[in-house]
Write a protein that holds these residues in place. Structure first.
Motif, mmCIF file in Angstrom:
data_model
loop_
_atom_site.group_PDB
_atom_site.id
_atom_site.type_symbol
_atom_site.label_atom_id
_atom_site.label_comp_id
_atom_site.label_asym_id
_atom_site.label_seq_id
_atom_site.Cartn_x
_atom_site.Cartn_y
_atom_site.Cartn_z
ATOM 1 N N SER A 33 -10.206 39.733 21.342
ATOM 2 C CA SER A 33 -10.629 39.416 22.709
ATOM 3 C C SER A 33 -12.127 39.222 22.873
ATOM 4 O O SER A 33 -12.645 39.258 23.981
ATOM 5 C CB SER A 33 -10.150 40.517 23.658
ATOM 6 O OG SER A 33 -10.447 41.801 23.147
ATOM 7 N N SER A 34 -12.837 38.965 21.783
ATOM 8 C CA SER A 34 -14.288 38.794 21.888
ATOM 9 C C SER A 34 -14.704 37.364 22.196
ATOM 10 O O SER A 34 -15.855 37.112 22.547
ATOM 11 C CB SER A 34 -14.970 39.251 20.591
ATOM 12 O OG SER A 34 -14.546 38.450 19.501
ATOM 13 N N GLN A 35 -13.763 36.413 22.077
ATOM 14 C CA GLN A 35 -14.106 35.014 22.325
ATOM 15 C C GLN A 35 -12.840 34.207 22.580
ATOM 16 O O GLN A 35 -11.719 34.702 22.411
ATOM 17 C CB GLN A 35 -14.860 34.422 21.145
ATOM 18 C CG GLN A 35 -14.063 34.423 19.843
ATOM 19 C CD GLN A 35 -14.847 33.884 18.668
ATOM 20 O OE1 GLN A 35 -15.885 33.261 18.830
ATOM 21 N NE2 GLN A 35 -14.349 34.105 17.459
ATOM 22 N N GLY A 36 -13.016 32.956 22.981
ATOM 23 C CA GLY A 36 -11.908 32.024 23.098
ATOM 24 C C GLY A 36 -10.807 32.475 24.034
ATOM 25 O O GLY A 36 -11.046 33.026 25.102
ATOM 26 N N ILE A 37 -9.560 32.236 23.610
ATOM 27 C CA ILE A 37 -8.402 32.564 24.444
ATOM 28 C C ILE A 37 -8.303 34.065 24.682
ATOM 29 O O ILE A 37 -7.953 34.509 25.778
ATOM 30 C CB ILE A 37 -7.112 32.030 23.782
ATOM 31 C CG1 ILE A 37 -7.126 30.496 23.762
ATOM 32 C CG2 ILE A 37 -5.879 32.531 24.534
ATOM 33 C CD1 ILE A 37 -5.996 29.877 22.962
ATOM 34 N N GLY A 38 -8.633 34.871 23.671
ATOM 35 C CA GLY A 38 -8.573 36.319 23.837
ATOM 36 C C GLY A 38 -9.508 36.815 24.923
ATOM 37 O O GLY A 38 -9.128 37.641 25.760
ATOM 38 N N LYS A 39 -10.730 36.306 24.932
ATOM 39 C CA LYS A 39 -11.686 36.686 25.970
ATOM 40 C C LYS A 39 -11.199 36.239 27.345
ATOM 41 O O LYS A 39 -11.252 37.019 28.313
ATOM 42 C CB LYS A 39 -13.050 36.059 25.674
ATOM 43 C CG LYS A 39 -14.086 36.301 26.771
ATOM 44 C CD LYS A 39 -15.418 35.625 26.445
ATOM 45 C CE LYS A 39 -16.417 35.821 27.580
ATOM 46 N NZ LYS A 39 -17.720 35.175 27.269
ATOM 47 N N ALA A 40 -10.735 35.010 27.450
ATOM 48 C CA ALA A 40 -10.241 34.507 28.734
ATOM 49 C C ALA A 40 -9.070 35.343 29.228
ATOM 50 O O ALA A 40 -8.942 35.613 30.429
ATOM 51 C CB ALA A 40 -9.835 33.041 28.596
ATOM 52 N N THR A 41 -8.218 35.790 28.301
ATOM 53 C CA THR A 41 -7.069 36.615 28.667
ATOM 54 C C THR A 41 -7.516 37.976 29.178
ATOM 55 O O THR A 41 -6.997 38.478 30.181
ATOM 56 C CB THR A 41 -6.135 36.778 27.459
ATOM 57 O OG1 THR A 41 -5.674 35.483 27.045
ATOM 58 C CG2 THR A 41 -4.947 37.661 27.796
ATOM 59 N N ALA A 42 -8.472 38.587 28.503
ATOM 60 C CA ALA A 42 -8.988 39.883 28.954
ATOM 61 C C ALA A 42 -9.541 39.785 30.371
ATOM 62 O O ALA A 42 -9.246 40.620 31.237
ATOM 63 C CB ALA A 42 -10.065 40.370 27.986
ATOM 64 N N LEU A 43 -10.335 38.762 30.623
ATOM 65 C CA LEU A 43 -10.935 38.607 31.959
ATOM 66 C C LEU A 43 -9.876 38.296 33.010
ATOM 67 O O LEU A 43 -9.989 38.725 34.166
ATOM 68 C CB LEU A 43 -12.003 37.520 31.922
ATOM 69 C CG LEU A 43 -13.234 37.845 31.068
ATOM 70 C CD1 LEU A 43 -14.180 36.649 31.000
ATOM 71 C CD2 LEU A 43 -13.969 39.079 31.604
ATOM 72 N N ALA A 44 -8.831 37.566 32.627
ATOM 73 C CA ALA A 44 -7.764 37.254 33.575
ATOM 74 C C ALA A 44 -7.000 38.516 33.971
ATOM 75 O O ALA A 44 -6.634 38.697 35.145
ATOM 76 C CB ALA A 44 -6.818 36.224 32.973
ATOM 77 N N PHE A 45 -6.734 39.395 33.022
ATOM 78 C CA PHE A 45 -6.086 40.667 33.354
ATOM 79 C C PHE A 45 -6.996 41.523 34.232
ATOM 80 O O PHE A 45 -6.544 42.160 35.190
ATOM 81 C CB PHE A 45 -5.708 41.424 32.086
ATOM 82 C CG PHE A 45 -4.384 41.037 31.517
ATOM 83 C CD1 PHE A 45 -3.203 41.373 32.163
ATOM 84 C CD2 PHE A 45 -4.300 40.332 30.326
ATOM 85 C CE1 PHE A 45 -1.966 41.013 31.644
ATOM 86 C CE2 PHE A 45 -3.077 39.965 29.793
ATOM 87 C CZ PHE A 45 -1.905 40.301 30.455
#
Length: 262
Positions: A15-27
């Motif tokens: 979750s430090s970049q890309g889709i993982g980061k976007a997912t963390a922020l969305a949650f």
């Protein structure tokens, strides 16, 4: 739409970049607290700070490689102890190298299995007992649209990630009676470094410019553009939401219509 995710705890891997980061922020935007992991502590902590400052949620971070089974188990246990519960687990890991079959090595096949299938097994084994205790849980695996439509340069991904679909179906059937859903999200070409890598290799193989390779790709995507990480994240959050409680064992493609099958 009320997602029912406020004060839930979501684990998001890579979750430090890309889709993982976007997912963390969305949650976080839905009020969920976050347990985040990735290989690099600095970028990971930056995402956690952003989520906490913007949305006022709690965070917990640990840097490790998700192919390390014991590290996965320790992380999940610590996240449960720190945040009090584990409700959602989004498995994610970097994709295997893009290369032709005869150029692959057995070491690369082993690494692909460890990162892209075994790590999901590790996370599932670690989080499911907590989800069983509370009779509620969401596991969302993040793979690729190659599980439905193989991409020539991605033979490692085409092969290993297809196994994830079998695991998702199996877990969905076993744990559905306990209020736990298990689904997969398969992004198509998305605006990330991974897509740049694939396009560079495609351009080199064909002896054309990167721009030409990108243009050619867009002609194969009905919406004529790549997805954004935020669009993929929205699909993940929806599958984890309360309204999606009857959806399990499924693969949701976020590919701009690239998959042509029925």
């Amino acid at each position: 739409m009320e997602t029912g995710l406020k004060n839930r705890v979501a684990i998001v891997a890579a979750s430090s970049q890309g889709i993982g980061k976007a997912t963390a922020l969305a949650f976080a935007a839905e009020g969920a607290h976050l347990a985040l992991c990735a290989r690099q502590q600095g970028p990971l902590e930056a995402v956690a700070r952003e989520a906490a400052e913007r949305f006022g949620i709690q965070t917990f971070t640990v840097a490790f490689d998700v192919s390390d089974d014991s590290a996965v188990r320790s992380f999940v246990q610590a996240a449960h102890q720190k945040l009090g519960r584990v409700d959602v687990c989004v498995t994610n890991a970097g994709g295997p190298p893009a290369k032709p079959f005869l150029s692959t090595t057995m070491e690369e096949w082993e690494r692909a299995w460890q990162l892209n299938l075994r790590s999901i097994v590790s996370f599932a084994q670690a989080v499911l007992p907590y989800m069983q205790q509370q009779k509620w849980g969401r596991i969302v695996t993040l793979t690729s649209y190659t599980v439905k439509q193989p991409v020539p340069e991605l033979v490692l991904s085409n092969s290993i990630r297809a196994g994830v679909m079998g695991l998702v179906r199996s877990l969905a059937g076993q744990f559905g009676p306990e209020g736990i859903t298990v689904n997969n999200v398969g992004p198509g070409f998305t605006s990330t470094d991974r897509s740049v890598e694939i396009l560079e290799k495609r351009a080199a193989a064909k002896g054309i410019s990167f721009e030409q390779a990108e243009h050619d790709l867009m002609q194969d995507i009905p919406v004529r553009r790549m997805a954004t990480p935020e669009e993929v994240a929205a699909a993940i959050v929806w599958l984890a939401s309360a309204p999606a409680a009857s959806i399990t064992g499924q693969t949701l493609l976020v590919d701009g219509g690239s998959y042509r099958g029925l």
